[in-house]
Write a protein that holds these residues in place. Structure first.
Motif, PDB file in Angstrom:
ATOM      1  N   SER A   9      42.159  37.878  45.355  1.00 19.11           N
ATOM      2  CA  SER A   9      43.527  37.589  45.754  1.00 19.11           C
ATOM      3  C   SER A   9      44.485  38.069  44.671  1.00 19.11           C
ATOM      4  O   SER A   9      44.194  37.944  43.478  1.00 19.11           O
ATOM      5  N   ILE A  10      45.633  38.619  45.105  1.00 27.54           N
ATOM      6  CA  ILE A  10      46.635  39.088  44.147  1.00 27.54           C
ATOM      7  C   ILE A  10      47.465  37.922  43.627  1.00 27.54           C
ATOM      8  O   ILE A  10      47.697  37.797  42.424  1.00 27.54           O
ATOM      9  N   ASN A  11      47.899  37.055  44.523  1.00 29.69           N
ATOM     10  CA  ASN A  11      48.779  35.959  44.135  1.00 29.69           C
ATOM     11  C   ASN A  11      48.083  34.602  44.110  1.00 29.69           C
ATOM     12  O   ASN A  11      48.527  33.702  43.398  1.00 29.69           O
TER      13      ASN A  11
END
Length: 332
Positions: free
Chosen positions: A52-54
């Motif tokens: 996941s990026i965030n």
């Protein structure tokens, strides 16, 4: 392999109070990154990279069948087995929350036979090895002279135009500030664990006490934790067994504003005076705005954090038929 087992005896050979750090290099595809290195900090664990990026990339941690907040909620000396589930098939039983992986922990239990008392602990010191060179006071003085010469068409300016009054006093006396002397110290860590276990054919008990005390390499930073555990098993009859796992932790940490303190100590001018005439910390050691005193972040800010963490679960093992057992697990 989709499932990796880490031996508890291999983990406690690592002289650290961070259980995550004990996993470093012991399981393929598991990346352990040290957080800020401060007393009581926890490492970041990623299984097979970021997903996941965030969002969070941390795996869920399950101890004795219940989800716990952090891997450091468990005393490493209480761990009987630790498995890491890394692929979707192995994680599927835990649903979407297991998308970042699962760490399964089983704690120790009492064994049939004579009572056993065990102790494991260590004490040590922590230091920072300098891996960079910085200008000496004389070198910094010459650097500043050259900087002003460059902005003055190659002509040196008088020192009273280059340096503030406080800086000029240090230049003339040769008394420069060694920020490292004020900001770095030798840290001390202690970790002691005592456990006892006993059991009969019908009942067993395991109990432990863990004490951690760490003073950081940055002054005014420290961490202290006391953790207790009790695991009890009682066989009622041939088809029913009940048990309880309970742990209680108290911790206190002092962590002043030290996020960039080492970087600030490198960048701050060695010219000027650390203290005012009355002994208090001077806000601007050199008398100019570009060099605020980094010691204010250590001694004039306070972050005291008190935590209590209790985990308890009660379970029933019901043997419904040969080879068919149902387990009811409740927790708080």
């Amino acid at each position: 392999s989709s499932v990796t087992s880490v031996k508890s005896n291999d983990m406690i050979k690592v002289a650290t109070s961070d259980v995550g750090e004990m996993l470093r290099g012991k399981a393929a595809g598991v990346q352990v990154t040290l957080a800020d290195g401060g007393p009581g900090s926890s490492s970041s664990i990623q299984i097979r990279g970021k997903k996941s990026i965030n969002g969070s990339n941390e795996p869920i941690v399950i101890a004795d069948g219940i989800v716990i907040g952090s891997i450091n909620d468990i005393n490493a000396n209480d761990i009987a087995s630790l498995e890491i589930l890394k692929d979707a098939a192995a994680q599927s039983i835990y649903g979407a929350r297991a998308s970042n992986g699962v760490i399964l922990i089983t704690t120790k239990r009492g064994k049939t036979g004579k009572a056993r008392i065990s102790y494991n602990g260590f004490s040590g010191v922590q230091t920072i090895n300098r891996n960079f060179d910085i200008y000496s006071g004389d070198e910094f003085v010459q650097l500043k002279r050259e900087a002003f010469r460059t902005s003055n068409n190659g002509v040196y300016r008088p020192d009273n135009q280059v340096f503030s009054a406080l800086e000029l006093e240090a230049v003339e006396s040769g008394q420069y500030i060694d920020w490292e002397k004020y900001i770095i110290r030798t840290g001390v860590t202690n970790n002691h664990s005592l456990s006892a276990s006993s059991g009969t054919d019908k009942s067993s008990i395991f109990t432990s006490l863990n004490y951690i005390n760490t003073t950081g390499v940055i002054p005014n930073s420290d961490f202290e934790k006391v953790a207790m555990r009790i695991n009890v098993d009682q066989r009622i009859n041939d088809w029913l067994k009940i048990g309880m796992n309970a742990s209680l932790q108290f911790s206190e940490g002092n962590d002043p504003n030290v996020g960039n303190i080492l970087n600030n100590s490198i960048n701050t001018s060695p010219l000027g005076s650390v203290f005012n005439a009355d002994g208090s910390y001077r806000h601007l050691p050199g008398g100019i705005q570009e060099t605020p005193n980094p010691l204010l972040d250590i001694y004039e800010t306070t972050t005291n954090e008190l935590n209590r963490n209790d985990i308890m679960n009660v379970f029933l093992d019901i043997n419904l038929a040969k080879g068919f057992t149902y387990k009811l697990n409740t927790s708080r």
